[in-house]
Design a protein around this motif. Sequence first.
Motif, PDB file in Angstrom:
ATOM      1  N   VAL A  99       0.853  -1.122  -0.145  1.00 17.85           N
ATOM      2  CA  VAL A  99      -0.122  -0.134  -0.264  1.00 17.85           C
ATOM      3  C   VAL A  99       0.946   1.042  -0.154  1.00 17.85           C
ATOM      4  O   VAL A  99       1.967   1.177   1.027  1.00 17.85           O
ATOM      5  N   GLY A 100       0.744   2.262  -0.931  1.00 16.91           N
ATOM      6  CA  GLY A 100       1.298   3.508  -1.065  1.00 16.91           C
ATOM      7  C   GLY A 100       0.720   4.683  -0.720  1.00 16.91           C
ATOM      8  O   GLY A 100      -0.565   4.676  -0.412  1.00 16.91           O
ATOM      9  N   LEU A 101       1.654   5.833  -1.148  1.00 13.39           N
ATOM     10  CA  LEU A 101       0.917   6.982  -0.807  1.00 13.39           C
ATOM     11  C   LEU A 101       0.570   7.929  -2.159  1.00 13.39           C
ATOM     12  O   LEU A 101       1.345   7.712  -3.035  1.00 13.39           O
ATOM     13  N   GLY A 102      -0.500   8.397  -2.166  1.00 11.91           N
ATOM     14  CA  GLY A 102      -0.832   9.542  -3.009  1.00 11.91           C
ATOM     15  C   GLY A 102      -1.009  11.222  -2.280  1.00 11.91           C
ATOM     16  O   GLY A 102      -1.340  11.120  -0.979  1.00 11.91           O
ATOM     17  N   VAL A 103      -0.248  12.088  -3.185  1.00  8.54           N
ATOM     18  CA  VAL A 103      -0.265  13.463  -2.521  1.00  8.54           C
ATOM     19  C   VAL A 103      -0.971  14.208  -3.207  1.00  8.54           C
ATOM     20  O   VAL A 103      -0.648  14.395  -4.790  1.00  8.54           O
ATOM     21  N   ARG A 104      -2.021  14.871  -3.162  1.00  5.72           N
ATOM     22  CA  ARG A 104      -2.764  15.940  -3.735  1.00  5.72           C
ATOM     23  C   ARG A 104      -3.447  15.685  -5.062  1.00  5.72           C
ATOM     24  O   ARG A 104      -3.202  16.136  -6.001  1.00  5.72           O
ATOM     25  N   GLN A 109       3.846   7.066  -5.080  1.00  5.62           N
ATOM     26  CA  GLN A 109       4.508   5.895  -4.227  1.00  5.62           C
ATOM     27  C   GLN A 109       5.866   5.743  -4.984  1.00  5.62           C
ATOM     28  O   GLN A 109       6.913   5.157  -4.374  1.00  5.62           O
ATOM     29  N   GLU A 110       6.163   5.693  -6.357  1.00  8.29           N
ATOM     30  CA  GLU A 110       7.439   5.669  -6.985  1.00  8.29           C
ATOM     31  C   GLU A 110       8.259   6.743  -6.999  1.00  8.29           C
ATOM     32  O   GLU A 110       8.285   7.538  -8.100  1.00  8.29           O
ATOM     33  N   GLY A 111       8.841   7.157  -5.917  1.00 12.08           N
ATOM     34  CA  GLY A 111      10.068   8.254  -5.571  1.00 12.08           C
ATOM     35  C   GLY A 111       9.451   9.617  -5.851  1.00 12.08           C
ATOM     36  O   GLY A 111      10.274  10.611  -5.988  1.00 12.08           O
ATOM     37  N   LYS A 112       8.149   9.855  -5.571  1.00 10.45           N
ATOM     38  CA  LYS A 112       7.745  11.267  -5.566  1.00 10.45           C
ATOM     39  C   LYS A 112       7.427  12.037  -4.244  1.00 10.45           C
ATOM     40  O   LYS A 112       6.976  13.097  -4.181  1.00 10.45           O
ATOM     41  N   TYR A 113       7.526  11.225  -3.146  1.00 10.06           N
ATOM     42  CA  TYR A 113       7.858  11.959  -1.857  1.00 10.06           C
ATOM     43  C   TYR A 113       9.054  11.443  -1.263  1.00 10.06           C
ATOM     44  O   TYR A 113       9.698  10.033  -1.221  1.00 10.06           O
ATOM     45  N   LEU A 114       9.592  12.029   0.020  1.00  8.52           N
ATOM     46  CA  LEU A 114      10.543  11.653   0.826  1.00  8.52           C
ATOM     47  C   LEU A 114      10.289  11.334   2.186  1.00  8.52           C
ATOM     48  O   LEU A 114       9.483  12.295   2.831  1.00  8.52           O
ATOM     49  N   LEU A 115      10.583  10.143   2.586  1.00  7.57           N
ATOM     50  CA  LEU A 115      10.106   9.608   4.243  1.00  7.57           C
ATOM     51  C   LEU A 115      11.408   9.643   5.057  1.00  7.57           C
ATOM     52  O   LEU A 115      12.175   8.832   4.506  1.00  7.57           O
ATOM     53  N   LEU A 116      11.736  10.486   5.907  1.00 11.75           N
ATOM     54  CA  LEU A 116      12.943  10.210   6.759  1.00 11.75           C
ATOM     55  C   LEU A 116      12.403   9.941   8.263  1.00 11.75           C
ATOM     56  O   LEU A 116      11.518  10.465   8.611  1.00 11.75           O
ATOM     57  N   ILE A 117      13.215   9.108   8.731  1.00 16.68           N
ATOM     58  CA  ILE A 117      13.080   8.895  10.202  1.00 16.68           C
ATOM     59  C   ILE A 117      14.326   9.151  10.900  1.00 16.68           C
ATOM     60  O   ILE A 117      15.565   8.556  10.589  1.00 16.68           O
ATOM     61  N   ASP A 118      14.230  10.194  11.800  1.00 22.05           N
ATOM     62  CA  ASP A 118      15.384  10.923  12.422  1.00 22.05           C
ATOM     63  C   ASP A 118      16.546  11.252  11.404  1.00 22.05           C
ATOM     64  O   ASP A 118      17.568  10.825  11.676  1.00 22.05           O
ATOM     65  N   GLY A 119      16.004  11.653  10.320  1.00 24.41           N
ATOM     66  CA  GLY A 119      17.109  12.110   9.366  1.00 24.41           C
ATOM     67  C   GLY A 119      17.624  10.975   8.188  1.00 24.41           C
ATOM     68  O   GLY A 119      18.126  11.443   7.371  1.00 24.41           O
ATOM     69  N   GLY A 149       4.101  19.691  -0.456  1.00 22.30           N
ATOM     70  CA  GLY A 149       4.457  20.155  -1.637  1.00 22.30           C
ATOM     71  C   GLY A 149       5.998  20.020  -1.867  1.00 22.30           C
ATOM     72  O   GLY A 149       6.758  19.207  -1.048  1.00 22.30           O
ATOM     73  N   PRO A 150       6.619  20.694  -2.851  1.00 18.06           N
ATOM     74  CA  PRO A 150       8.121  20.258  -3.054  1.00 18.06           C
ATOM     75  C   PRO A 150       9.002  20.506  -2.237  1.00 18.06           C
ATOM     76  O   PRO A 150       8.868  21.490  -1.192  1.00 18.06           O
ATOM     77  N   GLY A 151      10.119  19.895  -1.889  1.00 14.06           N
ATOM     78  CA  GLY A 151      11.318  20.042  -1.014  1.00 14.06           C
ATOM     79  C   GLY A 151      12.559  19.651  -1.747  1.00 14.06           C
ATOM     80  O   GLY A 151      13.530  19.430  -0.944  1.00 14.06           O
ATOM     81  N   SER A 152      12.493  19.672  -2.869  1.00 13.70           N
ATOM     82  CA  SER A 152      13.584  19.222  -3.958  1.00 13.70           C
ATOM     83  C   SER A 152      15.021  20.128  -3.563  1.00 13.70           C
ATOM     84  O   SER A 152      16.292  19.526  -3.620  1.00 13.70           O
ATOM     85  N   TYR A 155      16.412  18.995  -0.237  1.00 12.99           N
ATOM     86  CA  TYR A 155      16.592  17.468  -0.091  1.00 12.99           C
ATOM     87  C   TYR A 155      16.927  16.627  -1.378  1.00 12.99           C
ATOM     88  O   TYR A 155      17.542  15.764  -1.299  1.00 12.99           O
ATOM     89  N   GLY A 156      16.620  17.279  -2.548  1.00  5.65           N
ATOM     90  CA  GLY A 156      16.803  16.473  -3.719  1.00  5.65           C
ATOM     91  C   GLY A 156      16.084  15.040  -3.807  1.00  5.65           C
ATOM     92  O   GLY A 156      14.996  15.040  -2.999  1.00  5.65           O
ATOM     93  N   GLY A 157      16.589  14.252  -4.347  1.00  4.02           N
ATOM     94  CA  GLY A 157      16.117  12.855  -4.245  1.00  4.02           C
ATOM     95  C   GLY A 157      15.012  12.687  -4.710  1.00  4.02           C
ATOM     96  O   GLY A 157      14.280  13.035  -5.657  1.00  4.02           O
ATOM     97  N   PHE A 158      13.891  12.205  -3.807  1.00  4.64           N
ATOM     98  CA  PHE A 158      12.460  11.963  -3.890  1.00  4.64           C
ATOM     99  C   PHE A 158      11.481  12.959  -3.484  1.00  4.64           C
ATOM    100  O   PHE A 158      10.477  12.584  -3.507  1.00  4.64           O
ATOM    101  N   ALA A 159      12.123  13.966  -3.022  1.00  2.00           N
ATOM    102  CA  ALA A 159      11.209  15.190  -2.385  1.00  2.00           C
ATOM    103  C   ALA A 159      10.625  16.242  -3.184  1.00  2.00           C
ATOM    104  O   ALA A 159      10.738  17.222  -3.283  1.00  2.00           O
ATOM    105  N   GLU A 160       9.956  15.395  -4.291  1.00  2.00           N
ATOM    106  CA  GLU A 160       9.222  15.955  -5.601  1.00  2.00           C
ATOM    107  C   GLU A 160       7.759  16.581  -5.141  1.00  2.00           C
ATOM    108  O   GLU A 160       7.423  17.827  -5.178  1.00  2.00           O
ATOM    109  N   LEU A 161       7.045  15.618  -4.343  1.00  2.00           N
ATOM    110  CA  LEU A 161       5.686  16.147  -4.032  1.00  2.00           C
ATOM    111  C   LEU A 161       5.319  16.301  -2.441  1.00  2.00           C
ATOM    112  O   LEU A 161       4.482  17.230  -1.968  1.00  2.00           O
ATOM    113  N   ALA A 162       6.280  15.734  -1.553  1.00  2.00           N
ATOM    114  CA  ALA A 162       6.167  16.087  -0.105  1.00  2.00           C
ATOM    115  C   ALA A 162       7.322  15.742   0.530  1.00  2.00           C
ATOM    116  O   ALA A 162       8.127  14.680  -0.285  1.00  2.00           O
TER     117      ALA A 162
END
Length: 676
Positions: A99-104, A109-119, A149-152, A155-162
């Motif tokens: 199960v994956g995530l949709g944003v707005r 799910q395929e690399g459009k958001y970045l999830l960090l746990i303690d950095g 929203g964007p964080g690229s 953060y770069g990488g996967f931080a495209e939509l959230a």
Amino acid sequence: MHLALILLLVSLQPPCFGQQVAPPPPPGAELDLGAKTLEDLLEINTSVATRKGSGVRSAPGILSIITDEDIRAMGARDLIDVLRLVPGFHFAADTQGVVGLGVRGMWAQEGKYLLLIDGIEANEIQYGGFQFGNELPVRHIKRIELIRGPGSVIYGGFAELAVINIITKKGADLKGFVGEAVYGQMTSTTGRQNVGLQSGGQIGDWDVSVAAYLGEAKRGTGAYSGFRDEPAPAISGSFDFKDADTIKPAYFNLGVSRSNFKFRYILHEHRLTTRAMYSYTGLDADIPNDFRTHGALSSFDMKLGPKITVTPQAQFLHQTPWRQVSEEAQSEATWYDIKSERLKVGISASYEPTKSLNFLLGHETTRDQHKIKTYRDSTGADLKFSNGAGKASYQSKALLGQAIWKTPLADLSAGARYEDPNFTKSSFLPRFGLTRAERNWHYKLLYSQAFRSPVQANIDARPSVRPEQTETVEAEFGHSLSRESYLTANIFDTKIRDPIVYYYDPVLGDQYDNFATVGTRGLELNYSFKASWGMLQAGYSFYVATQNRIEQYAVDTERDAFLGLPQHQFTFNSRIRLGVPNLHLNPTIIALGDRYGYEYSRRASGMAIQKTSPRVLTHLYLERENLLMPGLIAGVGAFNIFNQSVRYIQAYDGGAGSTPGPSREFVARLEYRHTY
């Protein structure tokens, strides 16, 4: 590579160079969230959007802050429960039990958001996603900071939509240990059985924390129906999902910090067993699908005089995602066991010539390596990467810069990131923000560009694949309706050029390619109220699809909607103090609008788009602190009280039917806290 090793070794010891300066406390760490006013909570210091601490209302991003009090208020079972409270965040089915995530409104799910746990980056780097459902001990979380929203640029990488930044409790927060046990019972099967432990405190000048978590849960109950026409012959059928989709997480988190130095190690394992795979399989046996990440992060702040701080940082990931090593898996798809590693090193410098002016400069180098351990197709033939070898390596370098200027009229921010991969074209991303926060109101005007670089699976399927390019315009206004309440509204318009999209080719199999444009625009509302008797939060989100030229996401009858993701979502979360001391009642309501997805249709003799009418999830959770003895906390809850059939619908045309979600579930939680 030599620079990477030097930075990693240096960051593993507190520096003796120059004056040691303690970093600012983590956002919200100094707050007693149960006692502070709403005004205090609105001024929580956060650095998620800029790396420089600022209040939530003045930070140049559309932000949500979820505190541990919010998580306790609803008796949250996992991150799905927690993140459903965020306007614009929705959950949908991916493939192979995930199960994956949709944003707005967009499938992220395929690399459009970045999830960090303690950095530490939690996304797996072969496809770019994270696997949700009974995945983490949410009561271990101190705070979640989200950029909607964007964080690229940062953060770069996967931080495209959230960006989802999870901060767990440190030793200073725990000052002892906490043990917990959770049991859930759904209508026809055990829902979940989880145990967790946290311990931490101060040892001299050191802050030390350790946490562990084990569990087992069912994804849901109900019938899964599906159809498959490749390979021939075509088959269709259904099975009871309660016997076919199990989640077994394992988690370990160790944190050590002192003054301006920090080190973190995390082990996260998410083991699925599923029978759904890509489409209907007809199998009687479940297929194990394992995800494992070892992550380590080390950094320190060096003060070079009163105005300059230099921060080296190194991060290492070792992952084995999508690991399927059973005969049943090979008969349906592949025997898949591929190891991936990422080493990311960087250095940033913050210069603050005056209290109203700040500059940030940074450089990062990322190297990904992938190695095939075992990779076979359904015929038993060994497979290689598209380069003809069993190994693949990719490297990227990035430069980032940012300036923040606080003026009497508004706070101005401007930033940019230049990303230069060795496997695809480079990207240049600017960001501009204008914000102002007064006592009773605030506003934000934001413009950002973002990107998403191809990952291993994209490149392996299409070596010529290009990065996505995203452009987002946002505006937010907030106003205090009273001392106890605050209303925030924002609008957004996001467009993605060259999106990387999955599709299935009958001859070539799974494929990725750049498609034309896709985007959404919409509205998000959030209302907060906090008084002596408790708190409540309400949210609403709406999106409409724009410039959609991707048939894999489209709904033929509703061109302004995307597959799997509701256009309308309403959330309500509250915490009510009852007359008995330390007794709290917590009602939660989540309403989902119409959704569309592919389901098996006898009339169509195959998969066809069907409409799912609105669903309302109603939860009620009762918790008592200091029950019978100090430190003992007991909670009981009923989730999905009215037993709504809420399913995770695949958010693209991937051949799979919807995945059954949890039925009504009665949950009992027992927690014991001991403070030294």
